[in-house]
Scaffold this active site. Structure first.
Site, mmCIF file in Angstrom:
data_model
loop_
_atom_site.group_PDB
_atom_site.id
_atom_site.type_symbol
_atom_site.label_atom_id
_atom_site.label_comp_id
_atom_site.label_asym_id
_atom_site.label_seq_id
_atom_site.Cartn_x
_atom_site.Cartn_y
_atom_site.Cartn_z
ATOM 1 N N ALA A 101 -1.736 -6.201 4.006
ATOM 2 C CA ALA A 101 -2.887 -5.468 4.608
ATOM 3 C C ALA A 101 -3.044 -4.136 3.528
ATOM 4 O O ALA A 101 -4.363 -3.907 3.527
ATOM 5 C CB ALA A 101 -2.461 -4.648 5.883
ATOM 6 N N TYR A 127 2.488 -6.027 5.716
ATOM 7 C CA TYR A 127 2.146 -4.661 5.406
ATOM 8 C C TYR A 127 1.683 -4.703 3.814
ATOM 9 O O TYR A 127 0.518 -3.913 3.399
ATOM 10 C CB TYR A 127 3.439 -3.727 5.462
ATOM 11 C CG TYR A 127 3.073 -2.220 5.320
ATOM 12 C CD1 TYR A 127 2.452 -1.469 6.009
ATOM 13 C CD2 TYR A 127 3.471 -1.474 3.942
ATOM 14 C CE1 TYR A 127 2.109 -0.044 5.508
ATOM 15 C CE2 TYR A 127 3.681 -0.614 3.624
ATOM 16 C CZ TYR A 127 2.818 0.557 4.591
ATOM 17 O OH TYR A 127 2.567 1.914 4.111
ATOM 18 N N SER A 180 -1.033 2.175 -0.327
ATOM 19 C CA SER A 180 0.373 2.283 -0.597
ATOM 20 C C SER A 180 0.764 1.683 -1.877
ATOM 21 O O SER A 180 0.166 0.614 -2.223
ATOM 22 C CB SER A 180 1.162 1.638 0.589
ATOM 23 O OG SER A 180 2.482 1.656 0.323
HETATM 24 N N1 LIG Z 1 5.302 7.541 5.077
HETATM 25 C C1 LIG Z 1 5.424 6.616 3.928
HETATM 26 O O1 LIG Z 1 6.595 6.428 3.020
HETATM 27 C C2 LIG Z 1 4.124 6.010 3.179
HETATM 28 C C3 LIG Z 1 4.094 5.475 2.045
HETATM 29 C C4 LIG Z 1 2.979 4.874 1.798
HETATM 30 C C5 LIG Z 1 1.768 4.674 2.662
HETATM 31 N N2 LIG Z 1 1.875 5.385 3.836
HETATM 32 C C6 LIG Z 1 0.717 5.208 4.594
HETATM 33 O O2 LIG Z 1 0.300 6.752 4.938
HETATM 34 C C7 LIG Z 1 -0.242 6.467 6.425
HETATM 35 C C8 LIG Z 1 0.454 7.460 7.301
HETATM 36 O O3 LIG Z 1 1.764 7.051 7.309
HETATM 37 P P1 LIG Z 1 2.753 8.177 8.075
HETATM 38 O O4 LIG Z 1 4.027 7.715 7.268
HETATM 39 O O5 LIG Z 1 2.549 9.438 8.364
HETATM 40 O O6 LIG Z 1 2.889 7.182 9.521
HETATM 41 P P2 LIG Z 1 3.480 7.687 10.836
HETATM 42 O O7 LIG Z 1 3.882 6.509 11.576
HETATM 43 O O8 LIG Z 1 4.270 8.697 10.794
HETATM 44 O O9 LIG Z 1 2.191 8.041 11.661
HETATM 45 C C9 LIG Z 1 1.091 6.864 11.846
HETATM 46 C C10 LIG Z 1 0.368 7.751 12.907
HETATM 47 O O10 LIG Z 1 -0.906 6.609 13.270
HETATM 48 C C11 LIG Z 1 -0.923 6.273 14.335
HETATM 49 N N3 LIG Z 1 -1.462 4.881 14.758
HETATM 50 C C12 LIG Z 1 -0.828 3.741 14.318
HETATM 51 N N4 LIG Z 1 -1.710 2.812 14.849
HETATM 52 C C13 LIG Z 1 -2.730 3.292 15.179
HETATM 53 C C14 LIG Z 1 -3.973 2.719 15.859
HETATM 54 N N5 LIG Z 1 -3.978 1.566 16.188
HETATM 55 N N6 LIG Z 1 -4.753 3.358 16.211
HETATM 56 C C15 LIG Z 1 -4.559 5.133 16.387
HETATM 57 N N7 LIG Z 1 -3.550 5.649 15.648
HETATM 58 C C16 LIG Z 1 -2.711 4.692 15.296
HETATM 59 C C17 LIG Z 1 0.615 6.698 15.062
HETATM 60 O O11 LIG Z 1 0.055 6.951 16.337
HETATM 61 C C18 LIG Z 1 0.839 7.778 13.954
HETATM 62 O O12 LIG Z 1 0.574 8.953 14.671
HETATM 63 C C19 LIG Z 1 -0.060 4.899 6.793
HETATM 64 O O13 LIG Z 1 -1.487 4.471 6.669
HETATM 65 C C20 LIG Z 1 1.036 4.469 5.988
HETATM 66 O O14 LIG Z 1 0.844 3.105 5.816
HETATM 67 C C21 LIG Z 1 3.179 5.941 4.486
#
Ligand SMILES: NC(=O)c1ccc[n+]([C@@H]2O[C@H](COP(=O)([O-])OP(=O)(O)OC[C@H]3O[C@@H](n4cnc5c(N)ncnc54)[C@H](O)[C@@H]3O)[C@@H](O)[C@H]2O)c1
Length: 247
Positions: A156, A153, A139
């Site tokens: 991590a 976060y 991220s």
């Molecule tokens: N959305 C953003 O703006 C953004 C920005 C930068 C990075 N990210 C990263 O991208 C990735 C996806 O983000 P998103 O926004 O689509 O997330 P989200 O919250 O929409 O979806 C995350 C998914 O991961 C699953 N999950 C979480 N913990 C888990 C575990 N212990 N075991 C199994 N499944 C688990 C959840 O059930 C969910 O389906 C993440 O790593 C997030 O940190 C997101």
């Protein structure tokens, strides 16, 4: 298009959001896709709507559950060509003083420990591929002070970028590439649920390109990092943030 025809792709955290968009994009390109997620309400219908996809329920922070998911993939396909360590996120923006030890552990475990556990368990199956790729979701928060996020976060995701380099260095001689993608503000279902119109507009205004990134745009970067064209790239974190990093 069939850029990933015959390839076996595992996407973690694929029930919703970026992972779901990535799973759909890989399937569109001909891959057999495994969606690994702890959410066994949303995950099965998401997988059912994707051609050739299988849902595996797994909490990626639990070693035995990760081993069972990898066993199921081994029985089903016998190898992994692409592992996308996407599961993670954080429940709400927090400051240091409001961060309990439990919250710290939950966020570090789901974003960082999950990448370690899944990558280690998947390694024997990745070694059976002729062009294995690991793509980790980092991220912009892991490269900065973490605008609108939370200290665990930020820590991590910085850890994910470091683990990406450590794994890449170790696995390079086997031809396995490991890269990270660092998106910024992505308009997933979760973000749309959590933020009202004004909050969404304020965030978009803080991004030089003036808008959120879509999950589908993030998915295309993930596919690129998993593609043959990216075969000479390893140990990198690619930052795609609408200009937010420079601003
Ligand atoms: N959305 C953003 O703006 C953004 C920005 C930068 C990075 N990210 C990263 O991208 C990735 C996806 O983000 P998103 O926004 O689509 O997330 P989200 O919250 O929409 O979806 C995350 C998914 O991961 C699953 N999950 C979480 N913990 C888990 C575990 N212990 N075991 C199994 N499944 C688990 C959840 O059930 C969910 O389906 C993440 O790593 C997030 O940190 C997101």
């Amino acid at each position: 298009m069939t850029r990933f025809a015959g390839r076996v792709v595992v996407v973690t955290g694929a029930a919703v959001g970026i992972g779901k968009a990535a799973a759909r994009a890989f399937a569109r390109e001909g891959a057999t896709v495994y969606l690994v997620d702890v959410d066994d309400e949303t995950g099965p219908p998401t997988a059912a709507a994707i051609d050739g996809a299988t849902f595996l329920r797994c909490d990626l922070t639990v070693e035995a559950e990760v081993a069972a998911a990898v066993d199921a993939i081994d029985r089903g396909s016998g190898r992994i060509d692409v592992l996308v360590n996407n599961a993670g996120g954080f429940p709400e923006a927090l400051g240091l003083a409001e961060t309990t030890l439990d919250t710290w552990r939950d966020i570090v475990d789901s974003n960082l420990t999950s990448v370690f556990l899944m990558s280690r368990a998947a390694l024997p199956l990745l070694r059976r591929s002729d062009a294995a790729r690991i793509v980790n979701l980092g991220s912009l928060a892991g490269l900065t002070a973490g605008w609108q996020t939370a200290p665990p976060y930020v820590a991590a995701k910085a850890g994910v970028h470091g683990l990406t380099r450590a794994m890449a260095a170790e696995l390079a001689e086997e031809g396995i590439t490991v890269n990270a993608l660092a998106p910024s503000a992505v308009l997933t279902e979760r973000i749309q649920r959590l933020r009202d119109r004004d909050q969404l507009a304020t965030t978009a205004a803080g991004i030089p390109l003036g808008r959120y990134q879509t999950p589908e745009e993030v998915a295309e970067w993930i596919l690129f990092l998993a593609s043959p064209e990216a075969g000479f790239m390893t140990g990198e974190t690619v930052s795609v943030n609408g200009g937010r990093f420079m601003a």
